[in-house]
Design a protein around this motif. Sequence first.
Motif, PDB file in Angstrom:
ATOM      1  N   VAL A 166       0.840  -1.207   0.000  1.00 52.51           N
ATOM      2  CA  VAL A 166       0.000   0.000   0.000  1.00 52.51           C
ATOM      3  C   VAL A 166       0.872   1.253   0.000  1.00 52.51           C
ATOM      4  O   VAL A 166       0.626   2.203  -0.754  1.00 52.51           O
ATOM      5  N   VAL A 167       1.905   1.269   0.852  1.00 59.72           N
ATOM      6  CA  VAL A 167       2.803   2.421   0.913  1.00 59.72           C
ATOM      7  C   VAL A 167       3.519   2.614  -0.423  1.00 59.72           C
ATOM      8  O   VAL A 167       3.680   3.743  -0.920  1.00 59.72           O
ATOM      9  N   ALA A 168       3.942   1.511  -1.032  1.00 63.56           N
ATOM     10  CA  ALA A 168       4.617   1.594  -2.333  1.00 63.56           C
ATOM     11  C   ALA A 168       3.692   2.197  -3.385  1.00 63.56           C
ATOM     12  O   ALA A 168       4.104   3.043  -4.194  1.00 63.56           O
ATOM     13  N   ALA A 169       2.426   1.771  -3.394  1.00 59.46           N
ATOM     14  CA  ALA A 169       1.456   2.312  -4.360  1.00 59.46           C
ATOM     15  C   ALA A 169       1.258   3.808  -4.152  1.00 59.46           C
ATOM     16  O   ALA A 169       1.185   4.588  -5.118  1.00 59.46           O
ATOM     17  N   THR A 170       1.187   4.233  -2.901  1.00 60.03           N
ATOM     18  CA  THR A 170       0.992   5.656  -2.601  1.00 60.03           C
ATOM     19  C   THR A 170       2.187   6.482  -3.049  1.00 60.03           C
ATOM     20  O   THR A 170       2.036   7.546  -3.664  1.00 60.03           O
ATOM     21  N   LEU A 171       3.399   6.008  -2.768  1.00 57.79           N
ATOM     22  CA  LEU A 171       4.602   6.735  -3.165  1.00 57.79           C
ATOM     23  C   LEU A 171       4.741   6.829  -4.677  1.00 57.79           C
ATOM     24  O   LEU A 171       5.161   7.858  -5.220  1.00 57.79           O
ATOM     25  N   ALA A 173       2.258   6.870  -6.832  1.00 56.69           N
ATOM     26  CA  ALA A 173       1.273   7.849  -7.300  1.00 56.69           C
ATOM     27  C   ALA A 173       1.770   9.270  -7.072  1.00 56.69           C
ATOM     28  O   ALA A 173       1.631  10.140  -7.946  1.00 56.69           O
ATOM     29  N   ILE A 174       2.361   9.524  -5.914  1.00 57.06           N
ATOM     30  CA  ILE A 174       2.885  10.858  -5.620  1.00 57.06           C
ATOM     31  C   ILE A 174       4.024  11.209  -6.565  1.00 57.06           C
ATOM     32  O   ILE A 174       4.151  12.344  -7.042  1.00 57.06           O
ATOM     33  N   GLY A 175       4.863  10.232  -6.877  1.00 59.35           N
ATOM     34  CA  GLY A 175       5.987  10.479  -7.780  1.00 59.35           C
ATOM     35  C   GLY A 175       5.542  10.813  -9.191  1.00 59.35           C
ATOM     36  O   GLY A 175       6.155  11.642  -9.872  1.00 59.35           O
ATOM     37  N   ILE A 176       4.465  10.198  -9.648  1.00 58.82           N
ATOM     38  CA  ILE A 176       3.977  10.437 -11.010  1.00 58.82           C
ATOM     39  C   ILE A 176       3.136  11.711 -11.077  1.00 58.82           C
ATOM     40  O   ILE A 176       2.931  12.281 -12.143  1.00 58.82           O
ATOM     41  N   GLY A 177       2.667  12.199  -9.915  1.00 63.14           N
ATOM     42  CA  GLY A 177       1.754  13.334  -9.863  1.00 63.14           C
ATOM     43  C   GLY A 177       2.184  14.564 -10.637  1.00 63.14           C
ATOM     44  O   GLY A 177       1.394  15.101 -11.432  1.00 63.14           O
TER      45      GLY A 177
END
Length: 567
Positions: A166-171, A173-177
């Motif tokens: 879950v943390v990996a998915a969130t990071l 998404a933030i990186g691609i933002g």
Amino acid sequence: MSLPPVLTGKRRLRFTYLIANGVGQALIAVATALLVQDGFDRLVSSGETLSWANARLFGGGLLATIVAGAWLRWRSHVDAEQLGQSYIHTVRMRLFRHVARIGADGTRQMSRGAVVLRFIGDLSALRQWISYGMARLTVSGVATVLAIGALSWVEPVVAIAVTIAVVAATLLAIGIGPRLRLTTRETRNRRGQLAALLNDRVSHIGVVEAFGQEKRESKRFARLSQRLRRSLIDRARVIGLLRALTEASGSFASACALFAGAVQVSMGFASPGAVVAAMVVAGLLAPRLQDLGRVYEYWNGAVIAREKQERLLALTPVSRSQDTKANTPLQPGPGQIELHNVILDGLFDNITTTIAAGERVALVGPNGAGKSTLIRIMASLVHPQSGEIRLDGQSLLTCRWQDVRRAFALVSPDLPLLRGSLRLNLSYGNTQHDAEYFTKTLEDLGLDTLVATLPKGLETRVSENGEGFSTGERARIALARALLTTPRVLLLDEADANLDHVARRALEHTVERFTGTVVFITHDPQRAALAQRILRLDGGHLSEITLSELVELNDRSADPQALRVVS
């Protein structure tokens, strides 16, 4: 003015429903896991034979959780849509009221296509964020956190592995933002350019046709369309990457659960049932991770949409500073207009004049002198830098806006007919008009004959800008629309331009017979002869001239030799 907050009033209650829904979905996931653990351990670990009673209990429990989960998902979709639509309605009304408040002068600072885009594309982006983004974040976020908490109670090691996913998915998404926001802005700009061109050229397709520019405009449209296509493809690449990574994160969560569970079973630290239950929870979390990935996509679009809408809400009239708090009633009167020391940079220099009640005044002057602006100043549609406008002794700045608007009626090429029925256009300024006066006005302008020739009469549809009616017919309809408001002052902004004989005669008849004050702009000495006074605006100054002086000025402007002598 800014956009309203999302969570106010009944929307706060809808948001509470979404939180409760997330809790419910987490409980369903836990209940499913416990059922699976119990059933699996009984069959595998204890070696019990599954009895018919136990089968019914197990199957009934699973069926109940499936039905309850399906109902919760349906309910969350409905609540999310109600939350989003409620907010969008509020924003839509705020935008429309603001556009109506700032008027044509304010909205002219932004292209028509851009204004329309604020109501369509940007509202759609906001709705997606609230209904699909914020709602999913709420439901899926609550369900994920609680489900992981329950999973840590069932099998802590597996819970840690799922949390890492879950943390990996969130990071990710933030990186691609940032890249997603950049491509979204680029797409919006391209779409806005295309919409502006399309709106202008379709609205004026006759100009394109008259000058034979179909191929040129097609090429221009094709260039903008290609740029938009490339921008959309670039954005699709980023969105595709984001979605692929979040889906991979869901698969990664299940793989982590499987691997950690297998290790736990092999080492004797967990029962097969507990591991299977943990994998069930991880499987239920996979769609939630995908939802969370799309949340960021919707949020990026909403951030940009809000910026654009707040830019529209920040627009104010350049030359009209209407005080919407003015609440002094405008008292009845005969229609005397007074301008005191009116100054408008670049146009007027200390104009002072009085137009008596019931007087007919012709306003003349060279093109660009500011005649149309002066008429709008009289009607309080444009406010000068300094000076005062009075109607029957009252300052218009202190009077209620609606009272001022009922006192003046303006006929201008800049005020075309609206889409809708002919009846709507005629009654637009006053829906409570007297039936007898309505009939008489149509007869005076010769519109009764026109209406009689129309198959649907007053219910005939009027297309954009009144297309389908001749120039003269449109002018007479616009004149009737103004007269039916029963104003004190009738302002005619070059209403005699390009009229046929019937429309010209109707206009002259109106100027002669109107019971109030009439101020009309004209370049025609024959039309100016209808006036009791002729005022000439030139070089920022207003002066009274005679009809013979107007004829002489027109003769000079029409004679090239005279122009050379004068210059």
